[in-house]
Design an enzyme around this catalytic site. Structure first.
Site, mmCIF file in Angstrom:
data_model
loop_
_atom_site.group_PDB
_atom_site.id
_atom_site.type_symbol
_atom_site.label_atom_id
_atom_site.label_comp_id
_atom_site.label_asym_id
_atom_site.label_seq_id
_atom_site.Cartn_x
_atom_site.Cartn_y
_atom_site.Cartn_z
ATOM 1 N N ARG A 20 11.443 -7.646 1.324
ATOM 2 C CA ARG A 20 10.308 -7.082 0.653
ATOM 3 C C ARG A 20 10.771 -6.201 -0.250
ATOM 4 O O ARG A 20 9.744 -6.016 -1.439
ATOM 5 C CB ARG A 20 10.063 -6.051 1.756
ATOM 6 C CG ARG A 20 8.311 -5.599 1.672
ATOM 7 C CD ARG A 20 7.867 -5.065 2.980
ATOM 8 N NE ARG A 20 8.596 -3.957 3.452
ATOM 9 C CZ ARG A 20 8.393 -3.348 4.655
ATOM 10 N NH1 ARG A 20 7.572 -3.744 5.432
ATOM 11 N NH2 ARG A 20 9.087 -2.303 4.997
ATOM 12 N N LYS A 58 6.098 -2.163 -1.437
ATOM 13 C CA LYS A 58 6.173 -0.670 -1.026
ATOM 14 C C LYS A 58 6.657 0.090 -2.411
ATOM 15 O O LYS A 58 7.794 0.343 -2.322
ATOM 16 C CB LYS A 58 7.384 -0.678 0.134
ATOM 17 C CG LYS A 58 7.443 0.359 1.129
ATOM 18 C CD LYS A 58 8.065 -0.099 2.159
ATOM 19 C CE LYS A 58 8.399 1.347 3.045
ATOM 20 N NZ LYS A 58 7.240 2.011 3.632
ATOM 21 N N GLU A 90 -5.287 -0.567 6.571
ATOM 22 C CA GLU A 90 -4.241 -0.026 7.594
ATOM 23 C C GLU A 90 -4.306 1.302 7.715
ATOM 24 O O GLU A 90 -4.983 2.081 7.287
ATOM 25 C CB GLU A 90 -2.703 -0.487 7.152
ATOM 26 C CG GLU A 90 -2.391 -0.200 5.573
ATOM 27 C CD GLU A 90 -1.219 -0.525 5.062
ATOM 28 O OE1 GLU A 90 -0.302 -0.897 6.009
ATOM 29 O OE2 GLU A 90 -0.887 -0.746 3.980
HETATM 30 N N1 PLP Z 1 2.119 -0.049 6.042
HETATM 31 C C1 PLP Z 1 2.603 1.295 5.065
HETATM 32 C C2 PLP Z 1 1.428 1.427 4.130
HETATM 33 C C3 PLP Z 1 3.859 1.322 5.394
HETATM 34 O O1 PLP Z 1 4.379 2.482 4.620
HETATM 35 C C4 PLP Z 1 4.720 1.039 6.405
HETATM 36 C C5 PLP Z 1 6.084 1.741 6.497
HETATM 37 O O2 PLP Z 1 6.991 1.073 6.342
HETATM 38 C C6 PLP Z 1 4.182 0.059 7.194
HETATM 39 C C7 PLP Z 1 3.024 -0.238 6.955
HETATM 40 C C8 PLP Z 1 5.026 -0.543 8.438
HETATM 41 O O3 PLP Z 1 5.913 -1.224 7.797
HETATM 42 P P1 PLP Z 1 7.374 -1.564 8.739
HETATM 43 O O4 PLP Z 1 6.838 -2.100 10.076
HETATM 44 O O5 PLP Z 1 7.863 -2.603 8.058
HETATM 45 O O6 PLP Z 1 7.887 -0.467 8.563
HETATM 46 C C1 COI Z 2 8.287 3.352 7.270
HETATM 47 O O1 COI Z 2 7.576 3.355 8.377
HETATM 48 O O2 COI Z 2 9.527 3.410 7.405
HETATM 49 C C2 COI Z 2 7.755 3.980 6.135
HETATM 50 O O3 COI Z 2 8.164 3.963 5.335
HETATM 51 C C3 COI Z 2 6.507 5.209 6.555
HETATM 52 C C4 COI Z 2 6.506 6.485 5.700
HETATM 53 C C5 COI Z 2 7.589 7.220 6.115
HETATM 54 C C6 COI Z 2 6.497 6.094 4.183
#
Ligand code: PLP
Ligand code: COI
Length: 339
Positions: A80, A183, A219
Site C-alpha cells: 500500500r 494513505k 468510511e
Molecule cells: N481508512 C482510513 C482513512 C485509515 O486511515 C485507515 C487506517 O489505516 C483505515 C481505513 C484502516 O486501514 P487498515 O486496516 O489498513 O489500518
Molecule cells: C491506522 O489505523 O493505522 C491509522 O493510520 C489511523 C489513524 C491513526 C491515521
C-alpha cells in the site's frame, strides 16, 4: 523494567529509543540509518511541506502469550505504501527496505512492546516524504523513508465498547478520482474540520459519504465501515476509501465463519436494516457502533440495544486479536515473528 501504565495507554505519540531512516538520492536508496533523535533536518523547500508529497502507514506488533513479538501483514502495508508513492509521484520504497526498516525499528525498541493481554500493542508508523527542494509544482528528486514506533492503547477510548458516530455531508475527505484510496496526509488534513466538530458534538468519529450524491457511506474517519445483516458481511467498495488491511482480514475471517461477503455501495437509507455495524482499522481494530446520527437530517439509527457489541462483531474481534496474539492458528501466515 519500564514504568509504563500499559493498561491506561492512550492512542498517541510515545517516545521510544530509536527510529530508522533511509534516504533516496541520485536515483537510488541508501543504507538504513539508526537514529535516537526525534527530529529530522529538512530543507525548507522540501515538497512534503509545500505540496503534500508524503505518505504514511499504520501497522502493529503484538506480544503473544508465548512472549514472542508478531508483526501483522507487513507485506500488505509495504504494497500500500508503494501504491501511495505512485499516487503522489514519490520514489517507491522497495519491499526489502520496508521490511528491514520495520523489523529493525521494532527489534531496537522491543522493550516497548506491551505485555500480552493488556489490550495494548506497539504501533508502527512508516513515513515517506519528499525531502528534495522544489518551488515549482513537481515531484522531488530526493525522498526520506523513516519508521518510528510507540506503545498504544485503543484508538477510541471506549475500546471494544460501542461508540456513536455522525454522518457528515458538508465536508468530504476525498473525491472519486482523487487520493482517497491511498494513505497520504492531505486526506487527513481534509478530514480534520468534520472530525473535530464531530468530537465537539459528542461523537467518537464521523462517517463520510460519497462526494457525488451523498447517498452512500464511504468510511468512518480513519477506519473502514462494515455492516452485518443475518449471514452477510457488507462493506462499501467505494473508489475513494482506503483499502483497509483489517477489513481485508475480517472479510477472510467472516468467510471462514460461513458468512457471505457483500462488497458494494452501501446506502444510508439501508442503515436501519442491519443487525450490527462497526468501524475497522489497525488503530481502531473493530469498533462497534451503537448509534449513527445523520447530522443533516437528524435521522438516527441504533444498534447494540443491550449496550454490548453484537455477536458476529465480537466473534470477528476475538478471532482477529487471537491470531495477532498467537493464540489462534495463523492459517494464512499473516504474522511475522521478530527474531
Ligand atoms: N481508512 C482510513 C482513512 C485509515 O486511515 C485507515 C487506517 O489505516 C483505515 C481505513 C484502516 O486501514 P487498515 O486496516 O489498513 O489500518
Ligand atoms: C491506522 O489505523 O493505522 C491509522 O493510520 C489511523 C489513524 C491513526 C491515521
Amino acid at each position: 523494567m519500564l514504568d509504563i501504565d500499559w493498561k491506561g495507554l492512550p492512542f498517541g505519540y510515545f517516545k521510544t529509543d530509536y527510529n530508522v531512516r533511509c534516504y533516496y538520492r541520485d536515483g537510488k536508496w541508501g543504507e538504513l540509518e539508526i537514529s535516537s533523535s526525534e527530529y529530522i533536518n529538512m530543507h525548507m523547500a522540501a515538497t512534503c511541506l509545500h505540496y503534500g508529497q508524503e505518505a504514511f502507514e499504520g501497522m502493529k506488533a503484538f506480544r503473544g502469550q508465548d512472549g514472542k513479538v508478531r508483526v501483522f501483514r507487513w507485506e500488505e502495508n509495504a504494497k500500500r505504501m508503494q501504491s501511495s508513492a505512485e499516487g503522489v509521484m514519490m520514489a517507491k520504497v522497495p519491499f526489502e527496505i520496508f521490511k528491514e526498516a520495520v523489523f529493525k525499528t521494532v527489534k531496537l525498541n522491543e522493550k516497548y512492546v506491551p505485555p500480552f493481554g493488556l489490550g495494548a500493542s506497539l504501533y508502527i508508523r512508516p513515513l515517506l516524504i519528499g525531502s528534495g527542494a522544489e518551488v515549482g509544482v513537481k515531484p522531488a528528486k530526493e525522498y526520506l523513508f523513516m519508521v518510528f514506533v510507540g506503545p498504544v492503547g485503543p484508538y477510541f477510548k471506549e475500546g471494544f465498547s460501542p461508540v456513536s458516530m455522525q454522518i457528515v455531508r458538508d465536508y468530504d475527505r476525498a473525491a472519486p478520482h482523487g487520493t482517497g484510496h491511498i494513505k497520504v496526509g492531505g486526506n487527513y488534513a481534509a478530514s480534520l474540520r468534520a472530525l473535530t466538530r464531530g468530537h465537539e458534538e459528542g461523537f467518537a468519529s464521523v462517517i463520510f459519504t460519497n462526494s457525488g450524491d451523498r447517498r452512500f457511506i464511504d468510511e468512518a474517519g480513519p477506519a473502514n465501515f462494515f455492516a452485518i445483516k443475518g449471514n452477510t458481511y457488507t462493506t462499501p467498495n467505494s473508489s475513494s476509501i482506503l483499502p483497509s488491511i483489517t477489513n481485508l482480514s475480517l472479510r477472510q475471517l467472516a468467510k471462514d465463519m460461513g458468512l457471505e461477503i457483500d462488497l458494494r455501495p452501501l446506502a444510508i437509507d439501508e442503515l436501519g436494516d442491519f443487525d450490527e455495524v462497526g468501524a475497522c482499522g489497525t488503530a481502531a481494530v473493530i469498533s462497534p457502533i451503537k448509534k449513527i446520527v445523520d447530522r443533516e437530517t437528524g435521522r438516527t439509527f441504533e444498534y447494540c440495544k443491550d449496550g454490548k457489541a453484537g455477536p458476529i462483531s465480537t466473534k470477528l474481534y476475538e478471532k482477529l486479536r487471537g491470531i495477532q496474539e498467537g493464540i489462534e492458528d495463523d492459517v494464512y501466515g499473516w504474522n511475522t515473528i521478530i527474531e
